[in-house]
Design an enzyme around this catalytic site. Structure first.
Site, PDB file in Angstrom:
ATOM      1  N   ARG A 213      22.423 -28.642-117.790  1.00 34.61           N
ATOM      2  CA  ARG A 213      22.468 -29.353-116.503  1.00 34.61           C
ATOM      3  C   ARG A 213      23.764 -30.163-116.421  1.00 34.61           C
ATOM      4  NH1 ARG A 213      20.357 -28.299-112.056  1.00 34.61           N
ATOM      5  NH2 ARG A 213      18.313 -28.027-113.033  1.00 34.61           N
ATOM      6  N   ARG A 237      24.622 -17.102-116.167  1.00 34.49           N
ATOM      7  CA  ARG A 237      24.789 -18.474-116.664  1.00 34.49           C
ATOM      8  C   ARG A 237      23.929 -18.776-117.884  1.00 34.49           C
ATOM      9  NH1 ARG A 237      21.751 -22.735-112.590  1.00 34.49           N
ATOM     10  NH2 ARG A 237      19.942 -21.455-112.048  1.00 34.49           N
ATOM     11  N   HIS A 307      29.725 -23.745-109.906  1.00 38.34           N
ATOM     12  CA  HIS A 307      28.788 -24.790-109.460  1.00 38.34           C
ATOM     13  C   HIS A 307      29.144 -26.132-110.123  1.00 38.34           C
ATOM     14  CE1 HIS A 307      24.971 -26.792-108.788  1.00 38.34           C
ATOM     15  NE2 HIS A 307      24.403 -25.739-108.255  1.00 38.34           N
ATOM     16  N   ASP A 351      22.296 -31.084 -99.435  1.00 39.92           N
ATOM     17  CA  ASP A 351      22.404 -29.731 -99.977  1.00 39.92           C
ATOM     18  C   ASP A 351      22.910 -28.836 -98.852  1.00 39.92           C
ATOM     19  OD1 ASP A 351      20.132 -27.686-102.018  1.00 39.92           O
ATOM     20  OD2 ASP A 351      22.226 -27.445-101.420  1.00 39.92           O
ATOM     21  N   GLU A 410      31.071 -27.405-104.867  1.00 40.92           N
ATOM     22  CA  GLU A 410      31.071 -26.094-105.516  1.00 40.92           C
ATOM     23  C   GLU A 410      31.964 -25.093-104.787  1.00 40.92           C
ATOM     24  OE1 GLU A 410      26.416 -27.315-105.826  1.00 40.92           O
ATOM     25  OE2 GLU A 410      26.846 -25.150-105.745  1.00 40.92           O
TER      26      GLU A 410
HETATM   27  O1  TA6 Z   1      24.114 -25.509-105.325  1.00 38.68           O
HETATM   28  C1  TA6 Z   1      23.105 -26.298-104.879  1.00 38.68           C
HETATM   29  C2  TA6 Z   1      21.799 -25.712-105.379  1.00 38.68           C
HETATM   30  O2  TA6 Z   1      21.641 -24.414-104.944  1.00 38.68           O
HETATM   31  C3  TA6 Z   1      20.647 -26.628-104.985  1.00 38.68           C
HETATM   32  O3  TA6 Z   1      19.884 -26.058-103.978  1.00 38.68           O
HETATM   33  C4  TA6 Z   1      19.883 -26.838-106.297  1.00 38.68           C
HETATM   34  O4  TA6 Z   1      18.907 -25.936-106.465  1.00 38.68           O
HETATM   35  C5  TA6 Z   1      20.998 -26.705-107.305  1.00 38.68           C
HETATM   36  O5  TA6 Z   1      21.793 -25.670-106.833  1.00 38.68           O
HETATM   37  C6  TA6 Z   1      20.603 -26.554-108.745  1.00 38.68           C
HETATM   38  O6  TA6 Z   1      20.074 -25.328-109.026  1.00 38.68           O
HETATM   39  P1  TA6 Z   1      19.507 -25.003-110.494  1.00 38.68           P
HETATM   40  O7  TA6 Z   1      18.987 -23.593-110.388  1.00 38.68           O
HETATM   41  O8  TA6 Z   1      20.625 -25.126-111.457  1.00 38.68           O
HETATM   42  O9  TA6 Z   1      18.426 -26.008-110.770  1.00 38.68           O
END
Ligand code: TA6
Length: 439
Positions: A213, A237, A307, A351, A410
């Site tokens: 994370r 990933r 991301h 978001d 991102e």
């Molecule tokens: O990029 C934003 C997003 O798509 C949010 O909607 C949220 O879900 C975030 O990514 C994190 O996603 P993850 O799958 O890493 O928990």
């Protein structure tokens, strides 16, 4: 039983191997011929198990660490034949100084491989209509092997972040960085004398098959939710990537090139032939280039994303510039379309997918008195995300209150911004991150 295992080549024993696999996979399990004979046997190392001279089992190992075609005649199952074959494969892998191994296990056999340290990676997928799980094993000597092949004295070294999770540490006069080989995930970029620019949660989990994370997860070949049963943000990933090259770049920078190719488990999720690379250059700026090559005979379409999680002093005192008057889809309001008025500021869950935008973004961090510039190419959408209080609670790998110190800006091609990559061509997306200090 008088069990022994021999290492052989396809040229030496193709008839024996073919007849045994025909019995087990084609006749017993109904695997189609076209799937069974994939043209890789000639380049594989094969292993045959004998009971007192009778051929009773086999398996193979490819140069890229892929173990497959584990077959044992039904009368000899649950008698340690699979174990003897796998031990022979692991011995051979150690001798070949292989860094990590992977296999696509029939789900019912996953427990067997787990006993040897293989870890499940990603979601279950069907192969020849039989449920499978991809499993990976990072060998003891993986980090040593990577250092032998790719270390640069005083500038680039591989270390173990956690058991079986090699991370590369890069030091240059301008900045230092850390990148996990799993997911080719940049975790840190810190200009000399400055606070970290990227954010990683204090509750982040370092585990085979799981993304960290924070940092820069690579989302490919889709962005956001996948089709039912497929992982969010694609499948690259959470997997181990190959390290293909390291070197010194311009202006005292250091670069590393990671790669990944398609295989049975990727084709079961996304049925295309590809070669994917991430080239990370660490210097006064951080450059990440994601290169998609279509190795197939027909065009394919992708979504993708770098991301990036940025470290900010306080989200309440942070703004994003560069998206003024840009249309966006608001995921918080069920993808309602809206237009950005002025700078983006934060007072709740955010978001948004900003569409048709190629401009730089600047994160203006009043608390830390710094600006982070995010420039890009090959990308026509930008996502801005902060989970805020409620969504944060839903993430086991985020600590309470951390939403205040992170912000994702991102570099993506998301939603309708699908990229068509013609057969035998490539597409490149670049994020270029720089720090501007002072007012
Ligand atoms: O990029 C934003 C997003 O798509 C949010 O909607 C949220 O879900 C975030 O990514 C994190 O996603 P993850 O799958 O890493 O928990």
């Amino acid at each position: 039983m008088i069990l022994h295992v021999e290492t052989v080549s396809w040229a030496q024993q193709s008839d024996t191997l073919a007849s045994l696999r025909r019995t087990v996979f084609i006749e017993e399990q109904g695997v189609p011929e076209a799937l069974e004979w994939d043209g890789l046997d000639a380049v594989a190392t094969h292993f045959i198990a004998f009971d007192d001279g009778k051929v009773i089992g086999c398996t193979r190992l490819l140069a890229n660490g892929h173990i497959g075609r584990m077959a044992v005649l039904s009368a000899w199952r649950r008698k340690g034949v699979g174990q003897a074959l796998l031990n022979a494969v692991l011995d051979a892998a150690r001798h070949k100084n292989m860094g990590w191994l992977y296999l696509n296990a029939q789900t019912h056999a996953a427990g067997f491989y787990a006993r040897f340290g293989f870890q499940p990676v990603g979601a279950e997928f069907p192969d020849a209509d039989i449920p499978h799980l991809r499993m990976e094993l990072v060998m003891q000597q993986h980090t040593d092997m990577l250092n032998q092949q790719f270390a640069i004295a005083g500038k680039l070294e591989f270390v173990d972040a956690a058991a079986g999770l090699p991370v590369v540490e890069i030091t240059t006069p301008h900045a230092s960085a850390r990148i996990a080989v799993q997911g080719a995930q940049v975790l840190e970029w810190q200009p000399s004398g400055q606070l970290p620019v990227l954010w990683v949660s204090r509750a982040a989990v370092y585990q085979p098959g799981k993304g960290v994370r924070g940092g820069v997860p690579v989302c490919w070949p889709w962005f956001g939710a996948g089709e039912a049963g497929k992982p969010a943000h694609g499948f690259v990933r959470t997997r181990m990537w190959e390290v293909r090259e390291t070197g010194q770049g311009m202006a005292d920078s250091v670069f590393i090139r990671f790669g990944m190719k398609d295989d049975e488990s990727t084709r079961a999720l996304w049925n295309y032939a590809f070669d994917l690379e991430l080239i990370v250059t660490v210097g006064a700026a951080l450059k990440m280039e994601l290169v998609t090559r279509n190795k197939g005979a027909t065009a394919f379409e992708i979504n993708e994303g770098l991301h990036t999680y940025f470290h900010v002093g306080n989200i309440h005192q942070t703004q994003v510039l560069g998206l003024e008057n840009t249309e966006y889809l608001d995921k918080v309001r069920d993808f309602a379309c809206d237009t950005q008025i002025g700078a983006v500021s934060f007072n709740g869950e955010t978001d948004r997918v900003y569409i048709d935008t190629i401009t730089d973004c600047v994160i203006d961090d009043a608390k830390l008195n710094r600006k982070i510039r995010v420039a890009k190419s090959g990308s026509t959408s930008t996502v801005v995300w902060n989970p805020w209080t409620e969504k944060e609670k839903g993430f086991a790998d985020m600590a309470a209150g951390e939403y205040q110190e992170m912000l994702c800006v991102e570099t993506v091609n998301a939603g309708d911004a699908r990229v068509t990559v013609a057969a035998d061509t490539s597409h490149s997306m670049v994020a270029f991150i720089g720090l501007e200090t002072g007012g």
